[in-house]
Design a protein around this motif. Structure first.
Motif, PDB file in Angstrom:
ATOM      1  N   ALA A 135       0.829  -1.207   0.000  1.00 40.00           N
ATOM      2  CA  ALA A 135       0.000   0.000   0.000  1.00 40.00           C
ATOM      3  C   ALA A 135       0.862   1.255   0.000  1.00 40.00           C
ATOM      4  CB  ALA A 135      -0.935  -0.007   1.204  1.00 40.00           C
ATOM      5  N   ILE A 136       1.922   1.233   0.810  1.00 45.08           N
ATOM      6  CA  ILE A 136       2.785   2.417   0.866  1.00 45.08           C
ATOM      7  C   ILE A 136       3.438   2.661  -0.497  1.00 45.08           C
ATOM      8  CG2 ILE A 136       4.825   3.416   1.950  1.00 45.08           C
ATOM      9  CD1 ILE A 136       4.162   1.755   4.451  1.00 45.08           C
ATOM     10  N   TRP A 137       3.886   1.569  -1.096  1.00 39.19           N
ATOM     11  CA  TRP A 137       4.540   1.709  -2.408  1.00 39.19           C
ATOM     12  C   TRP A 137       3.537   2.200  -3.460  1.00 39.19           C
ATOM     13  CZ3 TRP A 137       7.224  -2.876  -5.406  1.00 39.19           C
ATOM     14  CH2 TRP A 137       7.917  -2.338  -6.485  1.00 39.19           C
ATOM     15  N   ASP A 196       0.992   3.940  -2.988  1.00 34.57           N
ATOM     16  CA  ASP A 196       0.718   5.338  -2.702  1.00 34.57           C
ATOM     17  C   ASP A 196       1.771   6.224  -3.359  1.00 34.57           C
ATOM     18  OD1 ASP A 196      -0.605   7.452  -1.512  1.00 34.57           O
ATOM     19  OD2 ASP A 196       0.712   7.428   0.231  1.00 34.57           O
ATOM     20  N   GLN A 197       3.031   5.749  -3.299  1.00 30.05           N
ATOM     21  CA  GLN A 197       4.121   6.536  -3.857  1.00 30.05           C
ATOM     22  C   GLN A 197       4.141   6.501  -5.390  1.00 30.05           C
ATOM     23  OE1 GLN A 197       8.298   5.526  -3.089  1.00 30.05           O
ATOM     24  NE2 GLN A 197       7.916   6.494  -1.121  1.00 30.05           N
ATOM     25  N   ALA A 198       3.853   5.346  -5.937  1.00 28.24           N
ATOM     26  CA  ALA A 198       4.016   5.194  -7.379  1.00 28.24           C
ATOM     27  C   ALA A 198       2.758   5.574  -8.143  1.00 28.24           C
ATOM     28  CB  ALA A 198       4.398   3.756  -7.716  1.00 28.24           C
ATOM     29  N   TRP A 199       1.613   5.208  -7.638  1.00 37.31           N
ATOM     30  CA  TRP A 199       0.372   5.402  -8.390  1.00 37.31           C
ATOM     31  C   TRP A 199      -0.512   6.496  -7.796  1.00 37.31           C
ATOM     32  CZ3 TRP A 199      -0.455  -0.530  -7.798  1.00 37.31           C
ATOM     33  CH2 TRP A 199       0.406  -1.200  -8.678  1.00 37.31           C
ATOM     34  N   GLY A 200      -0.144   6.977  -6.601  1.00 39.25           N
ATOM     35  CA  GLY A 200      -0.971   7.988  -5.984  1.00 39.25           C
ATOM     36  C   GLY A 200      -2.233   7.445  -5.359  1.00 39.25           C
ATOM     37  N   LYS A 201      -2.226   6.139  -5.054  1.00 42.31           N
ATOM     38  CA  LYS A 201      -3.389   5.517  -4.417  1.00 42.31           C
ATOM     39  C   LYS A 201      -2.854   4.381  -3.580  1.00 42.31           C
ATOM     40  CE  LYS A 201      -7.088   5.923  -7.819  1.00 42.31           C
ATOM     41  NZ  LYS A 201      -7.740   5.189  -8.892  1.00 42.31           N
ATOM     42  N   TYR A 202      -3.178   4.361  -2.292  1.00 47.26           N
ATOM     43  CA  TYR A 202      -2.658   3.255  -1.496  1.00 47.26           C
ATOM     44  C   TYR A 202      -3.478   1.985  -1.725  1.00 47.26           C
ATOM     45  CZ  TYR A 202      -6.149   5.322   1.590  1.00 47.26           C
ATOM     46  OH  TYR A 202      -7.292   5.866   2.097  1.00 47.26           O
ATOM     47  N   VAL A 240       8.263   8.565 -11.861  1.00 45.75           N
ATOM     48  CA  VAL A 240       7.428   7.561 -11.193  1.00 45.75           C
ATOM     49  C   VAL A 240       8.116   7.193  -9.876  1.00 45.75           C
ATOM     50  CG1 VAL A 240       6.393   5.272 -11.393  1.00 45.75           C
ATOM     51  CG2 VAL A 240       6.705   6.667 -13.423  1.00 45.75           C
ATOM     52  N   ASN A 241       7.368   7.054  -8.829  1.00 47.73           N
ATOM     53  CA  ASN A 241       7.884   6.757  -7.482  1.00 47.73           C
ATOM     54  C   ASN A 241       8.467   7.965  -6.772  1.00 47.73           C
ATOM     55  OD1 ASN A 241       7.417   4.020  -6.734  1.00 47.73           O
ATOM     56  ND2 ASN A 241       8.809   3.402  -8.363  1.00 47.73           N
ATOM     57  N   TYR A 274       1.550  12.986  -9.217  1.00 48.92           N
ATOM     58  CA  TYR A 274       2.316  11.774  -9.516  1.00 48.92           C
ATOM     59  C   TYR A 274       2.530  11.653 -11.014  1.00 48.92           C
ATOM     60  CZ  TYR A 274       0.741  10.481  -4.862  1.00 48.92           C
ATOM     61  OH  TYR A 274       0.473  10.465  -3.522  1.00 48.92           O
ATOM     62  N   GLN A 304      -1.288  12.090 -12.203  1.00 49.64           N
ATOM     63  CA  GLN A 304      -2.337  11.711 -11.260  1.00 49.64           C
ATOM     64  C   GLN A 304      -2.284  12.747 -10.138  1.00 49.64           C
ATOM     65  OE1 GLN A 304      -4.279   8.796 -11.039  1.00 49.64           O
ATOM     66  NE2 GLN A 304      -4.780   8.712  -8.880  1.00 49.64           N
ATOM     67  N   ARG A 317      -3.738  14.085  -6.426  1.00 50.67           N
ATOM     68  CA  ARG A 317      -4.484  13.581  -5.286  1.00 50.67           C
ATOM     69  C   ARG A 317      -4.332  14.480  -4.070  1.00 50.67           C
ATOM     70  NH1 ARG A 317      -2.595   8.730  -1.818  1.00 50.67           N
ATOM     71  NH2 ARG A 317      -1.444  10.492  -0.976  1.00 50.67           N
ATOM     72  N   TYR A 345      -1.833   5.300   7.553  1.00 50.42           N
ATOM     73  CA  TYR A 345      -0.496   4.813   7.911  1.00 50.42           C
ATOM     74  C   TYR A 345      -0.388   4.544   9.410  1.00 50.42           C
ATOM     75  CZ  TYR A 345       1.265   5.690   3.240  1.00 50.42           C
ATOM     76  OH  TYR A 345       1.490   5.654   1.891  1.00 50.42           O
TER      77      TYR A 345
END
Lengths: 360, 478
Positions: A285-287, A289-295, B267-268, B279, B401, B403, B412
C-alpha cells in the motif's frame, strides 16, 4: 561461472533429493536420510549463490545500485525465489521436528516448480525494469510476500496431508474436499503440460504462456476438444476420489502424527500471516501510494491478496476463538492456499490490472 | 414497560452484531463479491466486460448477464452502496465482537497472580517434578540461583512445608489482538477521511502549459489555489529499444504569480504542494501540435564555437564561424528505415524524433540528411561541425495523477498499529509459572507448573532448561 550454472545445479540437486527422500521412506536407513538432507542443502546453497550472482549481474547491467536490483521482478525470478523460500522453510522444519519424511513431499514441489520454469518457456533473461518498479520498496515488498507464500504453501501441504491421513470414508465431506482439490491441482498441471507440448514445442518458441494458457484444452477452438477436456477433468476427479485412500497408506509410512501436521500447519500460517500483512499488504500500500498515488485501488492483485488475508484471518480466528482443530481448519488452510496461488499466478495469467509485471 | 422493551431491542441488535455467524456471512459475502469484481474490469468500457462475459458464458448470455450485473453495480462495485454497507457492517461486527471479549482479557490482566495448591499446579498445561537430595535450605539456595537468570520477576511466599515461587510475563500481550482490530477501524476512518475531504483526479499537461483547476474522477472541477506548469517533459529509453526507462516532468508551482516550488518528478517520486500531490503517471504526444514544436539545438563548429538555438520547422540557422547555413525541412516523431532503406514514421508518439536538415553554402545545397535525437552519431556533419539535437519541445504532454488525501496519515498510523498488534499477538505470549518447593524427610521436592496462551513447546523448552539448571547446580555443588 554465472548464475545459470548454479540454477541448473540446484534444480538437479532438488530432483536427486526428491529421489533420495523417497528411497529413504522406502528403506528407512538413517544414512540415506542424511544423504537426502545433504543433497537438499547442496541444492539450497547453490541456489542461494545463483540468486546472489544474478542479483549482481542485474545490478551491473542496470547500474541502479545493489538494493534496487533485487532479482524478483518477473515470473521466472519470482518462482525461483519462491522455491528458495520453500526449501528454507522445509529445512527449518526438518531440524525443528527432526522428521525427514516430509521432504518427500516438499522436494518434488521444488523440483517440479523449477522444471516447470524450464519447460514453460517463461523468459529467463534479465529484463529491464519498468519505471514503476524502480523503488526501494521492491525488495521489502516482494521478498516478504514470497516468504509468506512459501509459509502458506507449507501449511497447504501439511493441511492436505492431515486431511489425507484422517479421512477414509468416501462419503465424508473432508475426503471429497481433498480429493477434488488435489485432482484440480493435478488437472491444471496436466493442462499446462499439454499447452506446453502443443504450443512451445510444436508451434513457435517465443510466445508467453499467458497467450496460450489452456488454449489446447479447456479454451480450445474446437468444441470436441473442449468437451473431451472437461470429460477427462471429470474422470481424473472421479479416479482420485475413488482411489484416494491409496495416498493415505503412503502417508502413514511417513511417521507423521496428525497432531504434528496440525501444529506445522498452524505455525506456518502464524508466521506467514503477519509477514504477509506487513510485507504484502502494508508495504504494498505504501509503495502504491508513492508510485500510483493511491494506497489501494481495488486492482485484481490487491483484491485477491485481501481475499487471501481474509481466509487466513478466518483460519486463525476459528482456531483461537472456537478452538477448532483438525479437519475443519485444515480445509480452511487448503482453501487459503488456493487463494494464494490465484493471487500469485492466476491474477497475472488470467486477469488484467496494474500488477502485470509477473506475466512475462 | 417501554424501557424494558427498548433494552430488549438494543440487546437484540447487540447480539446480532456480536455473533460469529454474522462475521462468517459478511466475510463470505465480501470475498465472493470481490471475486466478481476482479473478473469484471471496474469502471471500464462496457464492451470489454461484455467480451469477458461472452467468453465465460457464451455469446447468447453474455450481454444479458452484463446488464444484470451492471444494474447491481458490479461494474463499479467497490464504490457501490451495497459493498460499502457490507464493509460498514463488517466494521460494526468487528467493534462489537471485540468489545464483547475485551472485558475477559482485561480481567485476566488485572487479576493478581496468587500461589496455587499442589493439586492445581499438577493440573496445569506443563508440569515437571524434580526431587533433590538435601534439606530445604540447601536446595533453596540452588533454586534461587537458577531462578535469578530465568528472566521472570519472582514472587515468593513461605508455606507450611516450604516455599512457593510464582510469576508471570507478557500479560499485556493479550491485548495484541484488540490492537489489531482497532487498527482496522483506524484504517477505515482514514479511508473515509480521504474520501470525504480529499479528491483524486488526472491532468494531461502539455509542455509549456499551466493549469489551476483539476477535473476529479467524479468529473467535478476543483480549483487548486495555485497553478502548476509543465516546463519540460522527457523520456529516457532502454538502449535503442522503445521501452521507457524513466520519464520525467519538470514542474513549477506558481502562487500569486510567483514561482514557489520547482521539482522534476519521476514515477515513485511525486511532488507535493499544500497537501496536493502530483504523480507521474503517463505521457503522450499532442498529434495536432506535431509540427509546431520548438527544436532545441546546440550547434558546435569544427573549431569548437558553440551556439544554442531554438528553431521551428522551416527556420534557417548559421553554423558559427562558417558560411554553412542549415534549413529545417522535415520532422518525424518516430523515424525508422524500412527494408528498402526508405525512412518512414512508424507512430506519432515521440519514440525516435528525427529532423531533416538541408545545408547550403552561398545558396547552393551542399548536403542534407536526418539527424536523430537518440542517435548522437547522426549529429556529426561531414565537415566536422556538430548539430546536437537536444529536444523537440512543446508537442508532448505529461499525464499526472493528482491527489489530495488528508486521511493517508491516519491510514499509515493504522498500519503501524496493525504491525505492532500482529507482532504482539503472534510472537509474545502470556506465560504464568508456579514453583512449589517442599521438604520431605531431608529430601526436597520441586514441582514446576506453567501455562501459556500460545506456543506451548517454546515454554516447555524454557521450563526444561530451568529444570536442568536446578539439577546441574546441585550436582556441581557436590
Amino acid at each position: 561461472m554465472d548464475s545459470s550454472f548454479f540454477f541448473g545445479l540446484s534444480t538437479m540437486a532438488y530432483i536427486f533429493a526428491m529421489i533420495t527422500y523417497i528411497t529413504y521412506l522406502a528403506f528407512r536407513k538413517n544414512q540415506i536420510g542424511i544423504m537426502a538432507t545433504t543433497i537438499t542443502i547442496i541444492g539450497f546453497v547453490s541456489q542461494t549463490l545463483a540468486i546472489i550472482l544474478r542479483w549482481n549481474e542485474f545490478a551491473e547491467l542496470s547500474g541502479m545500485g545493489f538494493l534496487r536490483s533485487a532479482p524478483f521482478t518477473n515470473l521466472y525470478e519470482s518462482l525461483v525465489f519462491f522455491v528458495w523460500c520453500l526449501i528454507l522453510g522445509y529445512l527449518i522444519i526438518e531440524f525443528k521436528f527432526k522428521n525427514r519424511s516430509f521432504g518427500a513431499f516438499i522436494t518434488p514441489i521444488a523440483g517440479l516448480a523449477l522444471a516447470f520454469i524450464d519447460i514453460s518457456g517463461v523468459s529467463k533473461e534479465i529484463q529491464p525494469l519498468v519505471p514503476a518498479l524502480k523503488s526501494n520498496w521492491l525488495l521489502a515488498h516482494v521478498t516478504m510476500s514470497f516468504i509468506s507464500y512459501a509459509a502458506f504453501s507449507l501449511s497447504f501441504s501439511t493441511g492436505l496431508m492431515y486431511l489425507i491421513l484422517t479421512t477414509s470414508k468416501r462419503n465424508e465431506f473432508s475426503y471429497v474436499f481433498w480429493t477434488i482439490t488435489l485432482s484440480i491441482f493435478l488437472v491444471i498441471l496436466i493442462a499446462m503440460g499439454i499447452d506446453f507440448l502443443t504450443f512451445k514445442v510444436m508451434v513457435k518458441p517465443d510466445i508467453f504462456i499467458k497467450s496460450y494458457l489452456f488454449k489446447s484444452t479447456f479454451l480450445n477452438q474446437t468444441v470436441a476438444v473442449r468437451i473431451i477436456s472437461w470429460l477427462s477433468c471429470l474422470i481424473i476427479i472421479l479416479l482420485t476420489w475413488r482411489y484416494g485412500y491409496v495416498l493415505k497408506t503412503i502417508i502413514e509410512k511417513f511417521n507423521l502424527t496428525p497432531e504434528i501436521l496440525d501444529e506445522i500447519t498452524y505455525k506456518s500460517i502464524a508466521i506467514g500471516f503477519p509477514i504477509f500483512t506487513l510485507g504484502g499488504l502494508i508495504f504494498g500500500a505504501i509503495w502504491a501510494d508513492q508510485a500510483w498515488g493511491k494506497y489501494w485501488s481495488w486492482d485484481p492483485k490487491e483484491t485477491w491478496s485481501l481475499i487471501t488475508w481474509f481466509i487466513y484471518a478466518f483460519y486463525l480466528h476459528g482456531r483461537m476463538l472456537r478452538g477448532w482443530r483438525g479437519k475443519k481448519v485444515a480445509i480452511v488452510a487448503v482453501i487459503g492456499f488456493t487463494a494464494v496461488m490465484f493471487t500469485y499466478l492466476g491474477v497475472n495469467l488470467l486477469l488484467s490490472g496494474l500488477h502485470s509485471y509477473g506475466s512475462q | 414497560m417501554s424501557e424494558e422493551k427498548k433494552k430488549n431491542l438494543i440487546d437484540k441488535i447487540w447480539d446480532f452484531f456480536a455473533s460469529v455467524k454474522l462475521a462468517i456471512i459478511l466475510f463470505a459475502l465480501i470475498a465472493t463479491t470481490s471475486i466478481v469484481g476482479t473478473v469484471l474490469e471496474q469502471r471500464a468500457d462496457p464492451t470489454r466486460n461484455i467480451q469477458i462475459l461472452n467468453r465465460l458464458f457464451g455469446e447468447s448470455l453474455g450481454s444479458s448477464i452484463f446488464s444484470i450485473l451492471d444494474k447491481l453495480g458490479f461494474t463499479d462495485m467497490y464504490h457501490s452502496w451495497w459493498f460499502i454497507s457490507l464493509l460498514v457492517l463488517f466494521a460494526i461486527n468487528l467493534i462489537i465482537c471485540s468489545l464483547e471479549r475485551l472485558p475477559r482479557a482485561l480481567n485476566i490482566i488485572k487479576e493478581p497472580l496468587s500461589p496455587l495448591t499442589e493439586e492445581r499446579i499438577k493440573r496445569l498445561q506443563i508440569v515437571r517434578t524434580i526431587s533433590l537430595k538435601g534439606n530445604l535450605e540447601t536446595s533453596r539456595e540452588l533454586i534461587n540461583n537458577a531462578l535469578k537468570t530465568s528472566g521472570f520477576n519472582w514472587n515468593e511466599v513461605k508455606e507450611e512445608k516450604g516455599y512457593q515461587y510464582y510469576s508471570q510475563k507478557g500479560k499485556y500481550s493479550r491485548l495484541g489482538v484488540y490492537f489489531t482490530h482497532l487498527s482496522i477501524l483506524i484504517i477505515l476512518i482514514g479511508v473515509i477521511l480521504g474520501i470525504s475531504l480529499g479528491f483524486t483526479g488526472f491532468i494531461n499537461l502539455p509542455e509549456g502549459a499551466a493549469t489551476s483547476v483539476i477535473i476529479t474522477n467524479n468529473e467535478k472541477e476543483i480549483p487548486l489555489g495555485f497553478s502548476i506548469r509543465c516546463d519540460n517533459f522527457d523520456v529516457e529509453f532502454y538502449g535503442r529499444s522503445d521501452m521507457p526507462k524513466e520519464y520525467r516532468s519538470w514542474l513549477t508551482i506558481f502562487k500569486n504569480g510567483k514561482a514557489v516550488k520547482r521539482k522534476a518528478i519521476v514515477v515513485n517520486d511525486p511532488l507535493t504542494y499544500e497537501g496536493i500531490t502530483f504523480y507521474q503517471a503517463s505521457f503522450g504526444t499532442l498529434p495536432n501540435n506535431l509540427n509546431n514544436g520548438i527544436f532545441i539545438f546546440r550547434v558546435i563548429s569544427k573549431d569548437g564555437i558553440k551556439s544554442d538555438l531554438k528553431l521551428r520547422l522551416g527556420d534557417s540557422f548559421q553554423i558559427p564561424s562558417s558560411t554553412l547555413e542549415g534549413k529545417i525541412i522535415d520532422f518525424s516523431p518516430a523515424l525508422r528505415i524500412d527494408q528498402q532503406g526508405r525512412p518512414f514514421t512508424y507512430t506519432n508518439q515521440m519514440y525516435n524524433p528525427a529532423v531533416y536538415i538541408n545545408f547550403y553554402e552561398s545558396g547552393k545545397l551542399k548536403f542534407g540528411g536526418w539527424i536523430l535525437r537518440r542517435y548522437p552519431e547522426t549529429w556529426l556533419l561531414p565537415e566536422g561541425h556538430r548539430v546536437e539535437f537536444h529536444d523537440y519541445w512543446g508537442v508532448e504532454y505529461t499525464g499526472l495523477q493528482v491527489r489530495k488525501d488528508p486521511g493517508v496519515w491516519v491510514v499509515y498510523l493504522g498500519c503501524i498499529i496493525m504491525s505492532i498488534g500482529l507482532f504482539i499477538a503472534f510472537f509474545i505470549s502470556h506465560r504464568r509459572i508456579w514453583i512449589k518447593v517442599s521438604e520431605d524427610k531431608n529430601n526436597t521436592t520441586v514441582i514446576i507448573g506453567g501455562t501459556t496462551n500460545k506456543n506451548k513447546t517454546a515454554f516447555e523448552e524454557k521450563i526444561d532448561k530451568l529444570v536442568s539448571k536446578i539439577v546441574q547446580k546441585r550436582e556441581g555443588g557436590r
